[in-house]
Design a protein around this motif. Structure first.
Motif, PDB file in Angstrom:
ATOM      1  N   ALA A  32     -11.334  42.921  -8.328  1.00  0.00           N
ATOM      2  CA  ALA A  32     -11.788  41.696  -7.656  1.00  0.00           C
ATOM      3  C   ALA A  32     -10.632  40.717  -7.445  1.00  0.00           C
ATOM      4  N   HIS A  33      -9.776  40.564  -8.449  1.00  0.00           N
ATOM      5  CA  HIS A  33      -8.631  39.663  -8.302  1.00  0.00           C
ATOM      6  C   HIS A  33      -7.669  40.164  -7.221  1.00  0.00           C
ATOM      7  N   GLN A  34      -7.498  41.486  -7.148  1.00  0.00           N
ATOM      8  CA  GLN A  34      -6.642  42.042  -6.092  1.00  0.00           C
ATOM      9  C   GLN A  34      -7.237  41.777  -4.706  1.00  0.00           C
ATOM     10  N   ILE A  35      -8.563  41.913  -4.601  1.00  0.00           N
ATOM     11  CA  ILE A  35      -9.223  41.650  -3.323  1.00  0.00           C
ATOM     12  C   ILE A  35      -9.104  40.172  -2.959  1.00  0.00           C
ATOM     13  N   LYS A  36      -9.229  39.289  -3.947  1.00  0.00           N
ATOM     14  CA  LYS A  36      -9.075  37.857  -3.695  1.00  0.00           C
ATOM     15  C   LYS A  36      -7.676  37.546  -3.163  1.00  0.00           C
ATOM     16  N   ASP A  37      -6.664  38.190  -3.755  1.00  0.00           N
ATOM     17  CA  ASP A  37      -5.294  38.004  -3.258  1.00  0.00           C
ATOM     18  C   ASP A  37      -5.194  38.404  -1.788  1.00  0.00           C
ATOM     19  N   ALA A  38      -5.899  39.488  -1.420  1.00  0.00           N
ATOM     20  CA  ALA A  38      -5.885  39.951  -0.027  1.00  0.00           C
ATOM     21  C   ALA A  38      -6.634  38.977   0.874  1.00  0.00           C
ATOM     22  N   VAL A  85     -19.135  44.833  -7.840  1.00  0.00           N
ATOM     23  CA  VAL A  85     -17.976  44.238  -7.180  1.00  0.00           C
ATOM     24  C   VAL A  85     -18.332  42.845  -6.657  1.00  0.00           C
ATOM     25  N   GLN A  86     -19.534  42.705  -6.093  1.00  0.00           N
ATOM     26  CA  GLN A  86     -19.967  41.400  -5.609  1.00  0.00           C
ATOM     27  C   GLN A  86     -19.968  40.376  -6.734  1.00  0.00           C
ATOM     28  N   ASN A  87     -20.533  40.737  -7.876  1.00  0.00           N
ATOM     29  CA  ASN A  87     -20.603  39.818  -9.009  1.00  0.00           C
ATOM     30  C   ASN A  87     -19.203  39.396  -9.468  1.00  0.00           C
ATOM     31  N   ALA A  88     -18.279  40.366  -9.525  1.00  0.00           N
ATOM     32  CA  ALA A  88     -16.915  40.065  -9.970  1.00  0.00           C
ATOM     33  C   ALA A  88     -16.193  39.163  -8.967  1.00  0.00           C
ATOM     34  N   LEU A  89     -16.419  39.368  -7.674  1.00  0.00           N
ATOM     35  CA  LEU A  89     -15.783  38.539  -6.655  1.00  0.00           C
ATOM     36  C   LEU A  89     -16.326  37.116  -6.675  1.00  0.00           C
ATOM     37  N   GLU A  90     -17.640  36.985  -6.768  1.00  0.00           N
ATOM     38  CA  GLU A  90     -18.229  35.648  -6.734  1.00  0.00           C
ATOM     39  C   GLU A  90     -17.912  34.863  -8.010  1.00  0.00           C
ATOM     40  N   ILE A  92     -15.073  34.644  -9.246  1.00  0.00           N
ATOM     41  CA  ILE A  92     -13.768  34.009  -9.030  1.00  0.00           C
ATOM     42  C   ILE A  92     -13.730  33.253  -7.694  1.00  0.00           C
ATOM     43  N   GLY A  93     -14.924  32.953  -7.166  1.00  0.00           N
ATOM     44  CA  GLY A  93     -15.005  32.072  -6.010  1.00  0.00           C
ATOM     45  C   GLY A  93     -14.877  32.707  -4.651  1.00  0.00           C
ATOM     46  N   VAL A  94     -15.058  34.025  -4.551  1.00  0.00           N
ATOM     47  CA  VAL A  94     -14.984  34.703  -3.255  1.00  0.00           C
ATOM     48  C   VAL A  94     -16.399  34.953  -2.743  1.00  0.00           C
ATOM     49  N   PRO A  95     -16.793  34.357  -1.610  1.00  0.00           N
ATOM     50  CA  PRO A  95     -18.142  34.580  -1.080  1.00  0.00           C
ATOM     51  C   PRO A  95     -18.302  36.002  -0.563  1.00  0.00           C
ATOM     52  N   THR A  96     -19.414  36.631  -0.888  1.00  0.00           N
ATOM     53  CA  THR A  96     -19.637  38.020  -0.472  1.00  0.00           C
ATOM     54  C   THR A  96     -21.069  38.210   0.013  1.00  0.00           C
ATOM     55  N   ARG A  97     -21.255  39.309   0.721  1.00  0.00           N
ATOM     56  CA  ARG A  97     -22.590  39.772   1.090  1.00  0.00           C
ATOM     57  C   ARG A  97     -22.625  41.284   0.920  1.00  0.00           C
ATOM     58  N   VAL A  98     -23.696  41.786   0.294  1.00  0.00           N
ATOM     59  CA  VAL A  98     -23.921  43.229   0.212  1.00  0.00           C
ATOM     60  C   VAL A  98     -24.927  43.600   1.288  1.00  0.00           C
TER      61      VAL A  98
END
Length: 241
Positions: A32-38, A85-90, A92-98
């Motif tokens: 999730a942190h790697q995706i946030k960096d992207a 993955v959604q839970n881990a992203l959100e 750290i403040g990354v909005p997601t939709r499944v």
């Protein structure tokens, strides 16, 4: 070169960490942190998760199950990974939709192509679950299909501990050659085991590049989104390895 919209393919095993099966919370948090960096590079990101860390349809079929039923179980496994993955992203403040190809409105939105594109345009990470919604198709094929539908610039195939495409298994053949780039034609003729042939053909026919790289090295997902050459790039162009 910098990509504006990418489809990230995460294998189920990549979410299992060292335990090889199930979902490892520490590993998912790192991904999730790697995706946030992207995301912070300004790239629009869609994700397709595999489900092999929980269930594989082929295993069920080998056990004597009806193949369709076994594959549907595998699709549910991809939704479980997507929600993790959604839970881990959100967190750290990354909005997601499944978005799920099988309707389950209590946990995910139904997959609608226009809705997926709109979420991406609004800066949300879109996670595609339940494969294509049909048995007998892999999540590799799902990745190729969704990439074509949302007009992604590239498919990023994040591997755990694999840094590219080789002419043979480097663990078995010390003379195996790693390709910097290769064409889809060569992948098919050499029968290189990157994706299943249906997925490769979809990418080739829709002129979608594929980047295979090692996600275990922190920062590689962001680098790939920025167009930094890491791993192996597969395209319909001239071979240059």
């Amino acid at each position: 070169m910098r990509y504006n919209r990418v489809l990230l393919k995460l294998s189920g095993e990549a979410l299992a960490g060292d335990q090889k099966m199930g979902i490892d919370a520490t590993t998912v948090a790192d991904v999730a942190h790697q995706i946030k960096d992207a995301v912070d590079t300004g790239c629009e990101i869609a994700i397709v998760c595999g489900g092999g860390n929980i269930w594989r349809g082929k295993i069920g079929a080998d056990m004597g199950m009806d193949r369709s039923s076994a594959d549907y179980m595998g699709m549910l496994a991809t939704v479980m990974n997507g929600l993790a993955v959604q839970n881990a992203l959100e967190a750290i403040g990354v909005p997601t939709r499944v978005l799920s190809a099988i309707e389950m409105r209590q946990v995910a939105e139904p997959y609608i192509r226009r809705r997926a594109v709109r979420h991406l345009e609004k800066g949300r990470v879109v996670i595609f679950g339940a494969g294509t919604g049909n048995p007998f198709f892999t999540t590799d094929t799902t990745a190729a299909l969704r990439a074509a539908e949302i007009q992604a610039d590239v498919i990023l195939m994040a591997k755990n501990g694999v840094d590219g495409v080789y002419s043979a298994d480097p663990k078995l053949d010390p003379n195996a050659q790693r390709f910097d780039s290769i064409t889809y034609h060569d992948v098919l003729t050499k029968d290189l085991k990157i994706m299943d042939q249906t997925a490769i053909t979809l990418c080739k026919d829709n002129n979608i590049d594929l980047c295979v790289f090692n996600m275990a090295e922190r920062g590689n997902i962001a680098k790939a989104c920025e167009g930094v050459v890491i791993g192996t790039t597969i395209s319909g162009g001239l071979k240059n390895d």
